[in-house]
Write an enzyme that holds these catalytic residues in place. Structure first.
Site, short mmCIF file in Angstrom:
data_model
loop_
_atom_site.label_atom_id
_atom_site.label_comp_id
_atom_site.label_asym_id
_atom_site.label_seq_id
_atom_site.Cartn_x
_atom_site.Cartn_y
_atom_site.Cartn_z
N ASP A 109 2.93 9.46 5.21
CA ASP A 109 2.21 10.55 4.54
C ASP A 109 2.05 11.82 5.36
O ASP A 109 1.60 12.85 4.84
CB ASP A 109 0.83 10.05 4.05
CG ASP A 109 -0.02 9.44 5.18
OD1 ASP A 109 0.08 9.90 6.34
OD2 ASP A 109 -0.80 8.51 4.89
N HIS A 124 8.42 4.31 9.74
CA HIS A 124 8.94 4.15 8.39
C HIS A 124 9.34 5.48 7.76
O HIS A 124 9.45 5.60 6.54
CB HIS A 124 7.92 3.41 7.52
CG HIS A 124 7.72 1.98 7.97
ND1 HIS A 124 6.67 1.21 7.57
CD2 HIS A 124 8.48 1.19 8.78
CE1 HIS A 124 6.78 -0.01 8.13
NE2 HIS A 124 7.85 -0.02 8.88
N CYS A 135 26.04 12.60 1.52
CA CYS A 135 26.44 13.53 2.60
C CYS A 135 25.35 13.73 3.65
O CYS A 135 25.57 14.39 4.66
CB CYS A 135 26.87 14.88 2.03
SG CYS A 135 25.49 15.87 1.40
N CYS A 160 26.92 17.93 -3.00
CA CYS A 160 27.99 16.97 -3.34
C CYS A 160 27.68 16.14 -4.59
O CYS A 160 28.49 15.30 -4.98
CB CYS A 160 28.25 16.05 -2.15
SG CYS A 160 26.96 14.82 -1.90
N ASN A 221 -10.23 -2.91 10.94
CA ASN A 221 -9.79 -3.22 9.57
C ASN A 221 -10.99 -3.74 8.79
O ASN A 221 -11.84 -4.41 9.35
CB ASN A 221 -8.67 -4.28 9.60
CG ASN A 221 -7.85 -4.28 8.32
OD1 ASN A 221 -8.39 -4.43 7.22
ND2 ASN A 221 -6.56 -4.08 8.45
P1 NAD Z 1 -0.96 -2.68 4.14
O1 NAD Z 1 -1.10 -2.10 2.78
O2 NAD Z 1 -0.18 -3.93 4.30
O3 NAD Z 1 -2.41 -2.98 4.75
C1 NAD Z 1 -3.42 -2.03 4.77
C2 NAD Z 1 -4.57 -2.63 5.54
O4 NAD Z 1 -5.57 -1.63 5.71
C3 NAD Z 1 -5.21 -3.82 4.86
O5 NAD Z 1 -5.31 -4.86 5.82
C4 NAD Z 1 -6.60 -3.31 4.43
O6 NAD Z 1 -7.59 -4.31 4.58
C5 NAD Z 1 -6.84 -2.19 5.42
N1 NAD Z 1 -7.67 -1.09 4.93
C6 NAD Z 1 -7.59 -0.46 3.74
N2 NAD Z 1 -8.46 0.56 3.68
C7 NAD Z 1 -9.13 0.55 4.88
C8 NAD Z 1 -10.17 1.36 5.41
N3 NAD Z 1 -10.71 2.37 4.74
N4 NAD Z 1 -10.60 1.08 6.67
C9 NAD Z 1 -10.09 0.02 7.38
N5 NAD Z 1 -9.11 -0.75 6.90
C10 NAD Z 1 -8.62 -0.50 5.67
O7 NAD Z 1 -0.44 -1.52 5.06
P2 NAD Z 1 0.50 -1.55 6.34
O8 NAD Z 1 0.05 -2.61 7.27
O9 NAD Z 1 0.59 -0.14 6.77
O10 NAD Z 1 1.95 -1.96 5.80
C11 NAD Z 1 2.42 -1.62 4.53
C12 NAD Z 1 3.57 -0.67 4.40
O11 NAD Z 1 3.13 0.27 3.47
C13 NAD Z 1 3.98 0.12 5.58
O12 NAD Z 1 5.31 -0.14 5.72
C14 NAD Z 1 3.78 1.59 5.19
O13 NAD Z 1 4.96 2.30 5.48
C15 NAD Z 1 3.60 1.57 3.71
N6 NAD Z 1 2.57 2.44 3.10
C16 NAD Z 1 2.28 3.66 3.63
C17 NAD Z 1 1.30 4.44 3.03
C18 NAD Z 1 0.97 5.77 3.63
O14 NAD Z 1 1.83 6.40 4.25
N7 NAD Z 1 -0.27 6.24 3.51
C19 NAD Z 1 0.63 4.00 1.88
C20 NAD Z 1 0.98 2.74 1.34
C21 NAD Z 1 1.95 1.97 1.97
#
Ligand code: NAD
Length: 262
Positions: A109, A124, A135, A160, A221
């Site tokens: 993000d 990611h 391309c 392309c 978390n």
């Molecule tokens: P995940 O969705 O697997 O886990 C998110 C974790 O964050 C959970 O364990 C949840 O309990 C915790 N969480 C949620 N809100 C919280 C808060 N306010 N405070 C503390 N903890 C909180 O996410 P991940 O481990 O990043 O892996 C998932 C994949 O999702 C990654 O590959 C990522 O690239 C992608 N993703 C990215 C975004 C983004 O860029 N914002 C959003 C969704 C998914």
């Protein structure tokens, strides 16, 4: 679980580790951005409660680019209005104080950079850009959303005619910059993990590398994670609260010049 306040002793212990670390890094996941209004995948309000994870695989993208982009367009509407929250800002502040040397993120993000973090590794990739799968030409995402909104789904390359793909790592694709992230982890004596379920590999190896090299692991978390058992401190509360309190404690400890080592 989830709404309880952060345990003061956990915050103190984490602050103590970070203040005494020689080289500390942060590792972040989707949970650090939920307070900015971007849903995570596996949290209580996660996207996988509504959609099948298959939609974020490279095979699905290649076979159903139109359906993929319609899903992605919906995700992007929250992305473009999202602002960094207290947790992103506190991490950027810790970097400017020299407490955190780098942020390794699974997020796509761009909110760490928007908050002022400088040394960010995006394992990611980023949603802010798309690339042509034929391309390789790159396009800013606002150009791509205009193509979609004017009816070109999937969006195509001007050069392309190839199909455009977000510059993010879909399931089934290799992560970016992993060697650099691993090297950083191997020289770190502490890692602060914020908002990751620690289930997506190889990204989740990062805290494991730090632990293996004898470093300390702090996990913030709201819910239990897959790697809680390796953590020296588990801070079970919201990322914004935890990071704000941690920053305050570190500032206070540095002012007093009294750090408690164990
Ligand atoms: P995940 O969705 O697997 O886990 C998110 C974790 O964050 C959970 O364990 C949840 O309990 C915790 N969480 C949620 N809100 C919280 C808060 N306010 N405070 C503390 N903890 C909180 O996410 P991940 O481990 O990043 O892996 C998932 C994949 O999702 C990654 O590959 C990522 O690239 C992608 N993703 C990215 C975004 C983004 O860029 N914002 C959003 C969704 C998914």
């Amino acid at each position: 679980m989830g709404e309880a306040g952060c345990d003061v002793r956990d915050i103190e212990e984490a602050a103590n580790i970070l203040v005494n670390a020689r080289h500390a890094i942060a590792f972040t996941g989707a949970g650090i951005s939920t307070e900015s209004g971007i849903p995570d995948f596996r949290g209580p309000q996660g996207l996988w409660k509504q959609y099948s994870p298959e939609i974020a695989t490279i095979d699905y993208f290649l076979q159903h680019p139109k359906e993929f982009w319609l899903f992605y367009r919906m995700r992007m509407s929250t992305l473009f209005t999202a602002k960094p929250n207290r947790a992103h800002r506190a991490l950027a502040e810790l970097e400017s104080m020299g407490v955190i040397k780098a942020v390794i993120t699974q997020n796509v993000d761009g909110l760490h950079q928007a908050a002022g973090s400088k040394n960010v590794i995006e394992l990611h990739g980023t949603m802010r850009r798309a690339v042509c799968i034929a391309c390789g030409r790159a396009y800013p995402m606002d150009v791509v959303t205009r193509k979609i909104d004017s009816g070109q789904v999937p969006p195509l390359c001007d050069e392309c005619g190839g199909v455009l793909k977000p510059d993010t790592v879909l399931f089934g694709e290799p992560v970016k910059d992993f060697d650099r992230a691993r090297e950083l982890a191997m020289i770190s004596d502490a890692v602060l993990v914020v908002g990751s379920s620690l289930t997506v590999y190889p990204a989740a190896y990062i805290p494991l590398f730090v632990k293996e090299m004898g470093g300390k692991v702090i996990i913030i978390n709201m819910e239990p994670t897959e790697l809680d058992y390796i953590a020296d401190v588990n801070i079970r509360c919201k990322a914004g609260d935890a990071m704000e309190k941690l920053l305050e404690k570190i500032i206070e400890m540095r002012k007093q010049g009294t750090t408690v080592t164990q």
